[in-house]
Design an enzyme around this catalytic site. Structure first.
Site, PDB file in Angstrom:
ATOM      1  N   LYS A 189      -5.693  -4.346   6.144  1.00  0.00           N
ATOM      2  CA  LYS A 189      -5.276  -3.066   5.297  1.00  0.00           C
ATOM      3  C   LYS A 189      -5.630  -3.358   3.990  1.00  0.00           C
ATOM      4  O   LYS A 189      -6.292  -2.100   3.204  1.00  0.00           O
ATOM      5  CB  LYS A 189      -3.526  -3.041   5.209  1.00  0.00           C
ATOM      6  CG  LYS A 189      -2.894  -2.470   4.284  1.00  0.00           C
ATOM      7  CD  LYS A 189      -1.707  -3.064   4.164  1.00  0.00           C
ATOM      8  CE  LYS A 189      -1.621  -4.086   3.195  1.00  0.00           C
ATOM      9  NZ  LYS A 189      -0.166  -4.492   2.712  1.00  0.00           N
ATOM     10  N   THR A 190      -5.578  -4.475   3.137  1.00  0.00           N
ATOM     11  CA  THR A 190      -6.141  -4.588   1.835  1.00  0.00           C
ATOM     12  C   THR A 190      -7.617  -4.343   1.766  1.00  0.00           C
ATOM     13  O   THR A 190      -7.938  -3.822   0.869  1.00  0.00           O
ATOM     14  CB  THR A 190      -5.777  -6.051   1.393  1.00  0.00           C
ATOM     15  OG1 THR A 190      -4.360  -6.327   1.538  1.00  0.00           O
ATOM     16  CG2 THR A 190      -6.048  -6.428   0.012  1.00  0.00           C
ATOM     17  N   ASP A 222       0.075   0.996  -1.979  1.00  0.00           N
ATOM     18  CA  ASP A 222       0.249  -0.028  -0.951  1.00  0.00           C
ATOM     19  C   ASP A 222       1.432  -0.153  -0.768  1.00  0.00           C
ATOM     20  O   ASP A 222       2.338   0.190  -1.281  1.00  0.00           O
ATOM     21  CB  ASP A 222      -0.366  -1.259  -1.439  1.00  0.00           C
ATOM     22  CG  ASP A 222      -0.695  -2.384  -0.449  1.00  0.00           C
ATOM     23  OD1 ASP A 222      -0.673  -1.848   0.945  1.00  0.00           O
ATOM     24  OD2 ASP A 222      -0.858  -3.586  -0.889  1.00  0.00           O
ATOM     25  N   GLU A 223       1.725  -0.508   0.721  1.00  0.00           N
ATOM     26  CA  GLU A 223       3.220  -0.694   1.142  1.00  0.00           C
ATOM     27  C   GLU A 223       3.980   0.549   0.910  1.00  0.00           C
ATOM     28  O   GLU A 223       5.214   0.378   0.475  1.00  0.00           O
ATOM     29  CB  GLU A 223       3.882  -1.874   0.541  1.00  0.00           C
ATOM     30  CG  GLU A 223       3.118  -3.283   0.298  1.00  0.00           C
ATOM     31  CD  GLU A 223       3.110  -4.003   1.991  1.00  0.00           C
ATOM     32  OE1 GLU A 223       3.609  -3.385   2.704  1.00  0.00           O
ATOM     33  OE2 GLU A 223       2.666  -5.314   1.851  1.00  0.00           O
ATOM     34  N   GLN A 262       6.926  -2.251   9.381  1.00  0.00           N
ATOM     35  CA  GLN A 262       7.206  -3.453   8.582  1.00  0.00           C
ATOM     36  C   GLN A 262       7.969  -2.975   7.467  1.00  0.00           C
ATOM     37  O   GLN A 262       7.941  -3.797   6.395  1.00  0.00           O
ATOM     38  CB  GLN A 262       6.079  -3.974   7.926  1.00  0.00           C
ATOM     39  CG  GLN A 262       5.163  -4.760   9.403  1.00  0.00           C
ATOM     40  CD  GLN A 262       3.965  -5.489   8.708  1.00  0.00           C
ATOM     41  OE1 GLN A 262       3.988  -6.519   8.055  1.00  0.00           O
ATOM     42  NE2 GLN A 262       2.741  -4.937   9.060  1.00  0.00           N
ATOM     43  N   ARG A 295       3.053 -12.953  12.120  1.00  0.00           N
ATOM     44  CA  ARG A 295       2.926 -13.895  11.269  1.00  0.00           C
ATOM     45  C   ARG A 295       1.776 -14.834  11.813  1.00  0.00           C
ATOM     46  O   ARG A 295       0.864 -15.551  11.255  1.00  0.00           O
ATOM     47  CB  ARG A 295       3.716 -14.444  10.452  1.00  0.00           C
ATOM     48  CG  ARG A 295       4.501 -13.676   9.600  1.00  0.00           C
ATOM     49  CD  ARG A 295       3.900 -12.898   8.649  1.00  0.00           C
ATOM     50  NE  ARG A 295       3.792 -11.550   9.319  1.00  0.00           N
ATOM     51  CZ  ARG A 295       2.900 -10.650   8.816  1.00  0.00           C
ATOM     52  NH1 ARG A 295       2.259 -10.845   7.820  1.00  0.00           N
ATOM     53  NH2 ARG A 295       2.785  -9.438   9.623  1.00  0.00           N
TER      54      ARG A 295
END
Length: 731
Positions: free
Chosen positions: A35-36, A220-221, A251, A603
Site C-alpha cells: 500500500k505505502t 492513507d488509512e 482493517q 501480521r
DNA sequence: AAGATAGTCGTTTTT
DNA sequence: CGACTATCTT
C-alpha cells in the site's frame, strides 16, 4: 520520460493504481499488498510523468510515523526532497493552517495545544466552576462526550439533547469548556480539526486559495477517518480536486474512537467518477496464513470484498495451543521463542500480540525468567510523561506567561510552599479580573492579596521565570532546555523521589535535552522553541530505549497494525478476552473485533501461533474461558493443535489440604502417576480415575495428569484441564 | 507536604 | 488482584 523506475517491480493492479489518469481513485489495499509503495509511487508518477508540481500535492496520514516514512520513501524514490509538498497528519496539517491564519480562525497567534491529559484537567476545573458534583459528572465521561461531539463536527449549539437534563448538563460543561479554551488560547485535538474545517467554511476566499493550491490530495488509512476529517477533505476537494483514498475496510479497528468505516463507501458516492483498484496480491504471508485470515474475515457482512492471494508457499500450519492457565500459555510461548532462537533467528523477528495491555505482565514475567530480552510498545509516551510535561510547561511560560495550564502545572512543582489554597485564590482572582493567573499573581503580590508567606513564594516563582526568560533570550533550544531543567529544581525534585522511578525521570529529562539538541527547526515564522513545543504536543514521540538490543516485541493487536513479523504469537485468544466481553454483544463491535483478529493474523509472515488459556486470573478471580469463536472460523486443515508431550518433570502441587488422603491407596497400574509428590513433599492423594469434587464444576473423574495440570471429566460441564492447586476434594 | 489509607475500577488509544 | 486516585493524617 522513462517511467520504468516508477512502474517496474509493480504488479498489474499496483501499476494501474499508480498510473491512473488524474482523478478520484479508491485504492482498496489488503494487508501486505504494498500500500505505502503504491502511494509513494503514485506521487512520483504525478510529479515526474504528469509534471505536477510538488506544491500541488498534499498527502495525509494518521500518524507522524507514517508521515515520516512516506516523506522518506518519496525522497528515496525521487532522489530529492519534494519541496513544497505537504505531507502530514490530519492534525499536523490542521495546525499548520490555523497557525498561518490565526486571525481568521479567531485564535491568538501563540495558541497552545492541549493533549488529552491537559484537557481532562481543564474539564475537571470547569466542572468544579459550574458547581457540579464530580461523582455525578465524571470528568472522563465528559471528556468522552466533548471529544465524541467534536469528532462528529458538533458544537454545543447543534447537539440534540431532546430535553434530557443529563445531556443538557453535559452540553453546558462543553460550552463552558469551550469558553475556557478560547479565553486561554487553547486548542484540543478535536478542536484543531473542527477549527480548520470552519476556517474554510467561513472564509471562502481562503478555501479557494487552498483548493487552487492542492488539486491533488492523497489520504492513507482512509477507513480510519472520522466524520470531521471526512468533511474537511470534502470541503477541500470541492469538485475539482483529485483525491486518492487508500484504505482497507477489513482493517478498520478504530470505530470506538469515532472512525467511520462507512467513509470508504461514502467516498465512492460523494466524489465524482471514482475509479476503484483492489490490491489483493499479498507479499507478506504464507498461503496458510492468508487462507486463515480470509476465512475469518469472511464472517463479516457488508464488506467491500477483497480476497488476499499469494504466489508463495503454503508454509507451516498455524499452531494452536491450549494453555491450562495464563502462566502455562506464557511459558509455551517463551519456549517456542527459544526454539526459534536456537535455529539462528533473531528475537527482533518475533512479536507477541495481545488484546489488552493487562496481558503483558504474565508474558514479561515468563520472558524475564528465561532471560529473553523483550521490548514493549505502547504505554506512556515520551512527551506525555509527567516530568517532561513539567519541563515543557516552564518553556511554555517563558514564551507566554498567560498560559494558565502551564502555570498551574508548575507553580508548585517542584514544591515551593504554594498550596492548593493559594492557587485557588489566584485562580479566583484571575477569573474576577478576567486576566491570566500570571497577571493575577503579580497583582496579588503587590496588593498584599496573599499571606506574607505565600506572597513570598509566588514572587519567587515569578522572579525565577523572568530570570529564566532573560537568561535564555539568545540561547539555543538545547541550552534553554538545559537552563530550565537545572534552574527550576526539577532534577533535584525527582532525584529525591524514592525507587527507580526518580532515576528514570531524571534520565528522561536528560533525554529531553538531547531531543532539543537534535531538533531541526523548519518554520521561519516561529522561534525554534515555539516550533518544538507545538511539535511535542502533536507528536507523542516514540521514545523506545534500547533500540539496539535484539529483543522480542510485545504489543497490543491495535499497535501492531501496519507492522509485520516472521514469527507471530497471538495470545489470549479466548471468548471474553478476544472478542472482548464488552464487544461481544453488539454485532457491529463484534465485527470490529473480528477485523482486529484479521489484522493480527496478517501480521505473520512465516509462522503463526495462536494460544489461549483455559483458566485465567482476571480482576483477581479465576475465570474459565473457551477458545475464541475466531479460532473456530479458521478451517481445521490449516491448524495443528499442539499437545505438549514433554516428560513430566515437575512435581504436582495440589496443596496440602489433602493430607488425610495421603494414605488412600492408588489403584494398580496408576502408581507411577499418582505417586508424584506435591511441593511440600506430601502425596497429593489424587489418582487417575478418582472421583473428585470441585467447588464450581461439581463432581468429576480424573482423566489425565500432565506437567502440573490435571484433566477432569466433570459430570455436568464436561472435560476440563485444571491447574495444580485447584480446589479439589477427593471423594 | 509527604505518607498512609481507603476506595474504585478494570478494552483497544493514530493526534 | 493491583494500579491509580482521592482523601485523611501527621
Amino acid at each position: 520520460m522513462d517511467v520504468s523506475p516508477i512502474l517496474d517491480q509493480l504488479n498489474d493492479a499496483q501499476r494501474q493504481a499508480v498510473s491512473a489518469p488524474a482523478g478520484n481513485q479508491l485504492i482498496l489495499a489488503g494487508a501486505g499488498s504494498g500500500k505505502t509503495r503504491v502511494l509513494v509511487h503514485r506521487i512520483a508518477w504525478l510529479i515526474q510523468v504528469e509534471r505536477i508540481s510538488p506544491f500541488s500535492i498534499m498527502a495525509v496520514t494518521f500518524t507522524n510515523k507514517a508521515a515520516r516514512e512516506m516523506r522518506g520513501r518519496i525522497e528515496e524514490l525521487l532522489g530529492l526532497n519534494p519541496r513544497g509538498m505537504w505531507v502530514g497528519t490530519f492534525h499536523g496539517i490542521a495546525h499548520r493552517l490555523l497557525k498561518a491564519h490565526w486571525q481568521e480562525a479567531k485564535l491568538p497567534q501563540n495558541f497552545q495545544i492541549l493533549d488529552s491529559d491537559d484537557q481532562l484537567r481543564l474539564i475537571k476545573r470547569v466542572s468544579q466552576g459550574l458547581q457540579l458534583d464530580e461523582e455525578r459528572w465524571p470528568a472522563k465521561q465528559t471528556q468522552w462526550f466533548i471529544n465524541h461531539n467534536k469528532d462528529e463536527g458538533l458544537r454545543p449549539d447543534y447537539i440534540q439533547t431532546h430535553g434530557d437534563p443529563h445531556q443538557e448538563t453535559l452540553v453546558r460543561i462543553y460550552r463552558a469548556y469551550e469558553e475556557a479554551c478560547q479565553r486561554g488560547g487553547m486548542v484540543d485535538f478535536g478542536e484543531l480539526l473542527l477549527r480548520a474545517h470552519e476556517l474554510w467554511l467561513n472564509n471562502p476566499r481562503l478555501l479557494q486559495h487552498y483548493q487552487d493550491r492542492f488539486p491533488f490530495v492523497l489520504v492513507d488509512e482512509f477507513q480510519d477517518t472520522n466524520t470531521i476529517q471526512y468533511a474537511w477533505l470534502r470541503v477541500l476537494a470541492g469538485d475539482r480536486c483529485a483525491v486518492t483514498a487508500v484504505g482497507d475496510d477489513d482493517q478498520s479497528i478504530y470505530g470506538w474512537r469515532g472512525a467511520k468505516i462507512e467513509n470508504i463507501q461514502r467516498y465512492s458516492q460523494d466524489f465524482q467518477g471514482v475509479e476503484t483498484v483492489r490490491l489483493e496480491q499479498n507479499y507478506r504471508s504464507t498461503r496458510t496464513i492468508l487462507d486463515a485470515a480470509n476465512a475469518v474475515i469472511e464472517n463479516n457482512f457488508g464488506r467491500l470484498g477483497k480476497t488476499l492471494r499469494t504466489d508463495g508457499d503454503d508454509g507451516e500450519k498455524i499452531s494452536l495451543y491450549a494453555g491450562f492457565n495464563e502462566q502455562d500459555e506464557a511459558r509455551f510461548i517463551v519456549e517456542r521463542i527459544e526454539e526459534w532462537q536456537r535455529k539462528g533467528k533473531s528475537l527482533e523477528s518475533c512479536a507477541i500480540l495481545y488484546r489488552s495491555n493487562a496481558q503483558s505482565r504474565i508474558l514479561e514475567e515468563a520472558l524475564l525468567r528465561e532471560s529473553v530480552p523483550y521490548r514493549i510498545y505502547g504505554g506512556q509516551r515520551f512527551y506525555e510523561r509527567l516530568e517532561i510535561k513539567n519541563a515543557l510547561a516552564y518553556m511554555r511560560l517563558i514564551i507566554n506567561r498567560n498560559d494558565d495550564a502551564a502555570f498551574e502545572r508548575v507553580i508548585n512543582t517542584p514544591t515551593r510552599g504554594i498550596g492548593s489554597k493559594t492557587v485557588d485564590g489566584i485562580r479566583l482572582f484571575a477569573r474576577e479580573q478576567g486576566c491570566s493567573m500570571w497577571d493575577a499573581s503579580e497583582q496579588m503580590v503587590s496588593n498584599k492579596g496573599l499571606s506574607a508567606r505565600a506572597a513570598n513564594s509566588v514572587a519567587a516563582f515569578c522572579a525565577l521565570l523572568n530570570e529564566l526568560d532573560n537568561q535564555t533570550q539568545e540561547l539555543s533550544l538545547e541550552k534553554i532546555a538545559s537552563a530550565v531543567i537545572n534552574s527550576s529544581g526539577l532534577i533535584e525534585f525527582h532525584e529525591k523521589e524514592k525507587g527507580e522511578k526518580g532515576q528514570a525521570r531524571v534520565e528522561n529529562l536528560q533525554e529531553l535535552i538531547n531531543a532539543c539538541r537534535a531538533f531541526n527547526p523548519e518554520n521561519d515564522d516561529l522561534s525554534p522553541m515555539e516550533e518544538f513545543l507545538d511539535g511535542a504536543a502533536l507528536d507523542a514521540g516514540e521514545a523506545q530505549a534500547d533500540e539496539f538490543e535484539d529483543a522480542v516485541q510485545l504489543m497490543t493487536l491495535h499497535t501492531a497494525k501496519g507492522l509485520e513479523f516472521p514469527l507471530v504469537f497471538m495470545a489470549g485468544v479466548e471468548e471474553g478476552l478476544f472478542p472482548h466481553r464488552m464487544s461481544a454483544e453488539e454485532p457491529g463491535r463484534l465485527e470490529e473485533e473480528r477485523r482486529l483478529c484479521y489484522v493480527g493474523i496478517t501480521r505473520a509472515m512465516e509462522k503463526l501461533y495462536i494460544s489461549y488459556a483455559e483458566s485465567r486470573r482476571m480482576y483477581g478471580s479465576e475465570t474459565f474461558n473457551n477458545v475464541s469463536r475466531f479460532v473456530k472460523e479458521i478451517p481445521d486443515a490449516l491448524i495443528e493443535e499442539v499437545r505438549l508431550k514433554t516428560a513430566i518433570t515437575r512435581p504436582v502441587s495440589f496443596g496440602s489440604s489433602y493430607g488425610d488422603s495421603a494414605q488412600s491407596r492408588p489403584r494398580l497400574g496408576q502408581r507411577k502417576l499418582a505417586g508424584r509428590l506435591s511441593d511440600d513433599g506430601g502425596d497429593t492423594g489424587l489418582s487417575l480415575g478418582q472421583r473428585v469434587l470441585h467447588p464450581s464444576f461439581g463432581e468429576g473423574t480424573i482423566l489425565h495428569f500432565e506437567g502440573n495440570k490435571i484433566q477432569i471429566n466433570f459430570d455436568d460441564v464436561g472435560s476440563k484441564w485444571l491447574i495444580a492447586g485447584a480446589k479439589l476434594d477427593p471423594l
